[in-house]
Design a protein around this motif. Sequence first.
Motif, mmCIF file in Angstrom:
data_model
loop_
_atom_site.group_PDB
_atom_site.id
_atom_site.type_symbol
_atom_site.label_atom_id
_atom_site.label_comp_id
_atom_site.label_asym_id
_atom_site.label_seq_id
_atom_site.Cartn_x
_atom_site.Cartn_y
_atom_site.Cartn_z
ATOM 1 N N ASN A 48 3.936 -26.827 -30.953
ATOM 2 C CA ASN A 48 5.190 -26.546 -31.656
ATOM 3 C C ASN A 48 4.974 -26.379 -33.159
ATOM 4 O OD1 ASN A 48 6.536 -26.645 -29.249
ATOM 5 N ND2 ASN A 48 7.446 -28.654 -29.573
ATOM 6 N N ARG A 49 4.007 -27.108 -33.701
ATOM 7 C CA ARG A 49 3.716 -26.956 -35.133
ATOM 8 C C ARG A 49 3.258 -25.536 -35.433
ATOM 9 N NH1 ARG A 49 2.292 -30.836 -39.216
ATOM 10 N NH2 ARG A 49 1.601 -29.699 -41.082
ATOM 11 N N GLU A 50 2.410 -25.005 -34.569
ATOM 12 C CA GLU A 50 1.960 -23.629 -34.750
ATOM 13 C C GLU A 50 3.139 -22.663 -34.668
ATOM 14 O OE1 GLU A 50 -1.098 -22.676 -31.991
ATOM 15 O OE2 GLU A 50 -2.426 -24.318 -32.603
ATOM 16 N N ARG A 51 4.038 -22.920 -33.719
ATOM 17 C CA ARG A 51 5.194 -22.038 -33.573
ATOM 18 C C ARG A 51 6.133 -22.156 -34.781
ATOM 19 N NH1 ARG A 51 7.931 -21.330 -27.850
ATOM 20 N NH2 ARG A 51 8.561 -19.467 -29.045
ATOM 21 N N ILE A 52 6.245 -23.340 -35.350
ATOM 22 C CA ILE A 52 7.079 -23.519 -36.548
ATOM 23 C C ILE A 52 6.504 -22.738 -37.719
ATOM 24 C CG2 ILE A 52 7.841 -25.225 -38.260
ATOM 25 C CD1 ILE A 52 8.019 -27.236 -35.894
ATOM 26 N N GLU A 53 5.180 -22.776 -37.865
ATOM 27 C CA GLU A 53 4.546 -22.049 -38.965
ATOM 28 C C GLU A 53 4.698 -20.535 -38.790
ATOM 29 O OE1 GLU A 53 0.650 -23.655 -38.786
ATOM 30 O OE2 GLU A 53 1.085 -25.317 -40.157
ATOM 31 N N LEU A 54 4.615 -20.059 -37.527
ATOM 32 C CA LEU A 54 4.834 -18.633 -37.270
ATOM 33 C C LEU A 54 6.313 -18.278 -37.437
ATOM 34 C CD1 LEU A 54 2.520 -18.197 -34.134
ATOM 35 C CD2 LEU A 54 2.083 -17.374 -36.457
ATOM 36 N N GLY A 55 7.176 -19.177 -36.967
ATOM 37 C CA GLY A 55 8.603 -18.946 -37.121
ATOM 38 C C GLY A 55 9.042 -18.949 -38.568
ATOM 39 N N LYS A 56 8.339 -19.700 -39.389
ATOM 40 C CA LYS A 56 8.620 -19.712 -40.826
ATOM 41 C C LYS A 56 8.524 -18.302 -41.402
ATOM 42 C CE LYS A 56 6.385 -21.432 -45.061
ATOM 43 N NZ LYS A 56 5.320 -22.319 -45.584
ATOM 44 N N GLN A 57 7.542 -17.545 -40.944
ATOM 45 C CA GLN A 57 7.388 -16.175 -41.434
ATOM 46 C C GLN A 57 8.526 -15.277 -40.929
ATOM 47 O OE1 GLN A 57 3.317 -14.572 -41.300
ATOM 48 N NE2 GLN A 57 2.626 -16.589 -40.585
ATOM 49 N N ALA A 58 8.987 -15.534 -39.675
ATOM 50 C CA ALA A 58 10.095 -14.749 -39.142
ATOM 51 C C ALA A 58 11.378 -15.020 -39.928
ATOM 52 C CB ALA A 58 10.303 -15.065 -37.664
ATOM 53 N N VAL A 59 11.632 -16.290 -40.252
ATOM 54 C CA VAL A 59 12.835 -16.653 -41.013
ATOM 55 C C VAL A 59 12.762 -16.063 -42.421
ATOM 56 C CG1 VAL A 59 14.178 -18.553 -41.973
ATOM 57 C CG2 VAL A 59 13.227 -18.741 -39.673
ATOM 58 N N ALA A 60 11.576 -16.138 -43.033
ATOM 59 C CA ALA A 60 11.412 -15.584 -44.377
ATOM 60 C C ALA A 60 11.704 -14.085 -44.389
ATOM 61 C CB ALA A 60 9.995 -15.862 -44.886
ATOM 62 N N ALA A 61 11.178 -13.372 -43.389
ATOM 63 C CA ALA A 61 11.442 -11.929 -43.309
ATOM 64 C C ALA A 61 12.920 -11.661 -43.052
ATOM 65 C CB ALA A 61 10.592 -11.311 -42.195
ATOM 66 N N LEU A 62 13.524 -12.480 -42.203
ATOM 67 C CA LEU A 62 14.949 -12.308 -41.885
ATOM 68 C C LEU A 62 15.815 -12.534 -43.129
ATOM 69 C CD1 LEU A 62 17.023 -11.754 -39.648
ATOM 70 C CD2 LEU A 62 17.066 -14.221 -39.201
ATOM 71 N N ASP A 63 15.469 -13.518 -43.939
ATOM 72 C CA ASP A 63 16.228 -13.770 -45.173
ATOM 73 C C ASP A 63 16.168 -12.559 -46.112
ATOM 74 O OD1 ASP A 63 17.004 -16.265 -44.341
ATOM 75 O OD2 ASP A 63 15.416 -17.339 -45.422
ATOM 76 N N VAL A 64 14.984 -11.939 -46.190
ATOM 77 C CA VAL A 64 14.840 -10.746 -47.031
ATOM 78 C C VAL A 64 15.685 -9.605 -46.470
ATOM 79 C CG1 VAL A 64 13.221 -8.980 -47.846
ATOM 80 C CG2 VAL A 64 12.546 -11.392 -47.847
ATOM 81 N N MET A 65 15.661 -9.454 -45.141
ATOM 82 C CA MET A 65 16.425 -8.390 -44.500
ATOM 83 C C MET A 65 17.928 -8.585 -44.699
ATOM 84 S SD MET A 65 13.985 -8.377 -41.132
ATOM 85 C CE MET A 65 15.111 -7.569 -40.036
ATOM 86 N N ARG A 66 18.377 -9.806 -44.656
ATOM 87 C CA ARG A 66 19.804 -10.084 -44.871
ATOM 88 C C ARG A 66 20.200 -9.774 -46.318
ATOM 89 N NH1 ARG A 66 21.105 -16.022 -43.036
ATOM 90 N NH2 ARG A 66 23.206 -15.323 -43.662
ATOM 91 N N ALA A 67 19.319 -10.138 -47.250
ATOM 92 C CA ALA A 67 19.594 -9.842 -48.662
ATOM 93 C C ALA A 67 19.630 -8.332 -48.901
ATOM 94 C CB ALA A 67 18.540 -10.493 -49.546
ATOM 95 N N ASP A 68 18.714 -7.611 -48.256
ATOM 96 C CA ASP A 68 18.695 -6.160 -48.394
ATOM 97 C C ASP A 68 19.975 -5.545 -47.829
ATOM 98 O OD1 ASP A 68 16.220 -6.226 -49.588
ATOM 99 O OD2 ASP A 68 15.114 -5.827 -47.737
ATOM 100 N N LYS A 69 20.410 -6.060 -46.688
ATOM 101 C CA LYS A 69 21.626 -5.524 -46.072
ATOM 102 C C LYS A 69 22.841 -5.779 -46.957
ATOM 103 C CE LYS A 69 24.350 -5.652 -41.815
ATOM 104 N NZ LYS A 69 24.501 -6.224 -40.459
ATOM 105 N N ALA A 70 22.910 -6.984 -47.548
ATOM 106 C CA ALA A 70 24.031 -7.316 -48.434
ATOM 107 C C ALA A 70 24.049 -6.413 -49.665
ATOM 108 C CB ALA A 70 23.951 -8.783 -48.852
ATOM 109 N N ALA A 71 22.841 -6.018 -50.117
ATOM 110 C CA ALA A 71 22.744 -5.154 -51.300
ATOM 111 C C ALA A 71 22.880 -3.669 -50.948
ATOM 112 C CB ALA A 71 21.411 -5.401 -52.012
ATOM 113 N N GLY A 72 22.964 -3.353 -49.663
ATOM 114 C CA GLY A 72 23.139 -1.970 -49.236
ATOM 115 C C GLY A 72 21.879 -1.147 -49.281
#
Length: 548
Positions: free
Chosen positions: A316-340
Amino acid sequence: MITEHLVDISRLQFAVTALFHFLFVPLTLGMTWMLVIMETVYVITGKQIWKDMTQFWGKLFGINFVLGVTTGITMEFQFGTNWSYYSHYVGDVFGAPLAIEGLMAFFLESTMVGLFFFGWQRMSRVQHWFATLLMALGTSLSALWILVANGWMQNPVGAAFNYETMRMEMLSFSQILLNPEAQNKFVHTVSAGYVMGAMFVLSISAWYLLNKRDVEFAKRSFHVAAAFGFAAICSVIVLGDESGYSIGKAQQTKMAAIEAMWHTEPPPASFNLIAGIDEQNQRNNWAVEIPYVMGIIGTRSLDTPIPGIAEIKAENRERIELGKQAVAALDVMRADKAAGRESAPDVLAQFEAHKEHLGFGLLLKKYTDDVANATPQMITNAMHDSVPKVAPMFWSFRVMVGAGFLMLLLFSLCLLFTLRGTFMQKRWLLKFAFVMLPAPWIAIEAGWIVAEYGRQPWTIYGVLPTHLSVSNIDPKDVMLSLAGFVAFYSVLFVIEVYLMQKYVRLGPASLGTGRYFGEKPNQLIDPSQFKQANTAQNTNSRTNKQGE
């Protein structure tokens, strides 16, 4: 801002309402089919006593049914009030089976319940029997769709996360319906309800027999309950074994916690009958083991290992570290969408590469909003969160299994001595049957704790953590509503117990037929006397008219 206190109090409220609701649902499931059996015998034989049995046990079923409906409404409202983000995140998937349950199953069930109680004088025997059968089918269908929804929470198949809508979306309804976890949970839960219905009838019938009242009525009820209960408890145990196998594949953390297996053992793993659990040091100080059993239950083989808690946490620790990258990318994508603006291809690629671990990355949201910069200590904390507490799981499972095997012993003895025709002479057996009345409630409540607490820290296993699912409301409001529920449910429980006890003590005399214990026999008028009285009344009437 979501606080841990808000999450805990929201979970407590849902647990209280769910466990209270589940006091009534299994009895409803079991009693409907007991009524079908009794009314079937009445339709075939035409004997009045079987109709009386259907009506009397149906009266107790009706009291329980009303309480089940009342407490179930509260639970569904909580999805909108206390768990609004959960409803937003998975509503497209979770809402479908709940809607089908309401439109197809509950309407059928409630309509047939009305016909069952008010149709005795308005329908033929066969028509009323058919209404009772449809009532039982509606009850089982209602359970099916609820447990399809719950099974998806345990094993989320047939759906995927859409980063554009920030929601889970359904991909295959058939996969959700035929989800092995949902199907195993359905048959296991429904069979447990059958056991509860049988135990309810068996225990009360035993009480009548111990007090030598309404003996013929109680004997027949005892016969039906003994046979139906034996078949049901065998089904529960067999299907429980199948459920354990599916858990071993879909939720390895739950399996390890149930067994208090801190480290992977050489296959086939032994079963810890009881153990001294040391949660702090992640070990068992002592254990009484049964060799091979856990390996066979969990893997159906002698050479497949069952992962221990330490190994699961490391994975699970390995999955958390990989998931951390998915969440980080998702946060950027959400910010991009909000900015149009469009997200960069490398950001999209990063998300796609790690999206299957997104749920594990979301575990870090409990400790920081900036998941991309989560510290190693935060990752360690999230890793420990990924496995439920062992002691509640370990002991709840053993309470459930222990009660189940006690009920197997009871129903086996009852069926044996019923077939021999000697159960009436076994007062010890009747006392055993009476004192076992609470056993199915204890087993089912413990089993529900295993199923739901064992899913933690997830509302949707591996997809949505519990701490992200709650509504952003004032914890004081949740505590106030919880206090209101406790007070209201306490009143309902007192009313339920009072009515159940009242009609159980009255017994079939509550039907007012004049045939049972505590009633005065009906004063029957001889037909010739009735004819003479009618003739005299007509003569007096004519005389009076002539006088006028």
